[in-house]
Enzyme design. Structure first.
Site: not given
Length: 354
Positions: A53, A114, A116, A133, A167, A223, A268-269
């Site tokens: 992720e 999740h 980092i 989580h 997140n 996010n 997203d990231n």
């Protein structure tokens, strides 16, 4: 008269919900099919099967990869296996991943990593901060990286009432970081309602041992988050609004929005190319395929590069795109000296030489 009023209100309510659902389908790119853009020298990374992720690469080429995320509404191919942190040395001719062992005393069975972020102190000691989580709660775990032993020593668990639905994270200093909250509610059905109604109650949080505060709010779903090479600006992805917010960082840690870069895909990231300062975004071309997983029509992957993000007209180009035949549900992309790593929420990971 009362029945008429009730029917009128019911009709208005159903019409509102119908309109919101149609809007949500548009916001999630429900009808989009991605056009392939695939560099020639790419291959899947052996050993990464259950997600990658987030990825953070140290200046000397060691890449940390979070794997095994269990996230409500998302597919998961190994629900009974705990999460892991992988290490990959991009200086090697044929890099391979290695799962890092974690010190005793840390609850490995409920590890659910999740976002980092890494921090290197003045003595060149590397610390890895991990959004975790356990039991679907949100904590931030601090690990010390023992490079010779390839080992993570757990130092601390950070909890706070504002650290909910966390997140991603970007570390600013020792026990100082920004974190994003991607949903206001934690109940899955309330999260769906939040998305449908577009409540915009998510935010960016600043944490330090002395002060914890919300520094920016009003996001549909905050996010990925990262920082510019000069440490002056923060880049934040709003996945449902399909954009990146460029924020100026102030001395008191508050953030002021400078601009918004629209991308037309669900972002997203975020990471930053250390050589150019370009922003790389791992994206979901069609979120409905992600939420309603179908092996016959899997979610695709997309990586965008944003050049000159601070300028009036940033240049946006596609670094990678695939319809899901190779890589499903891309969430992050990170580069090091011409080598590209692409991670996913629940699927595999890709290594490319550009």
């Amino acid at each position: 008269m009362g029945k008429l009023v009730a029917l009128t209100l019911l009709g208005a309510g159903l019409a509102l919900i119908g309109e919101r659902l149609m809007t949500l389908r548009e916001r999630t790119n429900a009808y989009r099919e991605v056009e392939p853009v695939e560099p020639q020298n790419c291959h899947l990374i052996e050993g990464v099967e259950n997600g990658s992720e987030d990825i953070d690469i140290l200046p000397r080429g060691l890449a940390f990869i979070s794997s095994g995320l269990k996230y409500p509404g998302m597919p998961n191919f190994a629900p009974d296996e705990p999460g892991q942190i992988f290490l990959m040395d991009l200086n090697e001719q044929n890099p391979r991943v290695q799962a890092l062992n974690i010190s005793d005393g840390f609850d490995k069975a409920s590890f659910n990593p999740h976002g980092i972020s890494t921090f290197i102190d003045k003595d060149q000691i590397v610390y890895l901060y991990v959004v975790n989580h356990p039991h679907m709660e949100s904590t931030v775990e601090i690990f010390k990286f023992e490079e010779q032993q390839r080992f993570l020593v757990h130092l601390k668990t950070i909890k706070h009432e504002l650290l909910k639905s966390v997140n991603d994270i970007v570390v600013l200093g020792a026990e100082q970081f920004y974190a994003t909250r991607d949903h206001y509610f934690t109940n899955f059905f309330l999260v769906l309602l939040e998305m449908v109604m577009d409540l915009r109650w998510t935010y960016i949080l600043f944490y330090s041992p002395r002060e914890v505060k919300v520094v920016a709010k009003g996001f549909s779903s905050a996010n990925g988050i990262t920082i510019s090479p000069d440490k002056k600006y923060i880049y934040v992805a709003d996945i449902l609004d399909k954009n990146i917010h460029v924020m100026k960082k102030h001395d008191n840690w508050d953030l002021t929005q400078l601009k918004v870069i629209q991308l037309g895909t669900l972002v997203d990231n975020l990471t930053v190319d250390p050589d150019t300062g370009d922003v790389l975004a791992g994206c979901h071309p069609n979120a409905i395929k992600l939420l309603m997983y179908n092996t016959e029509d899997p979610p695709g992957s997309e990586v965008l590069r944003i050049q000159n993000a601070l300028s009036e007209k940033p240049r946006i180009s596609t670094e990678y795109a695939n319809n899901g035949s190779v890589l499903q549900g891309s969430s992050v992309a990170s580069v090091y000296q011409g080598k590209l790593l692409i991670g996913t929420v629940f699927h595999k990971a890709l290594y490319c030489v550009l």
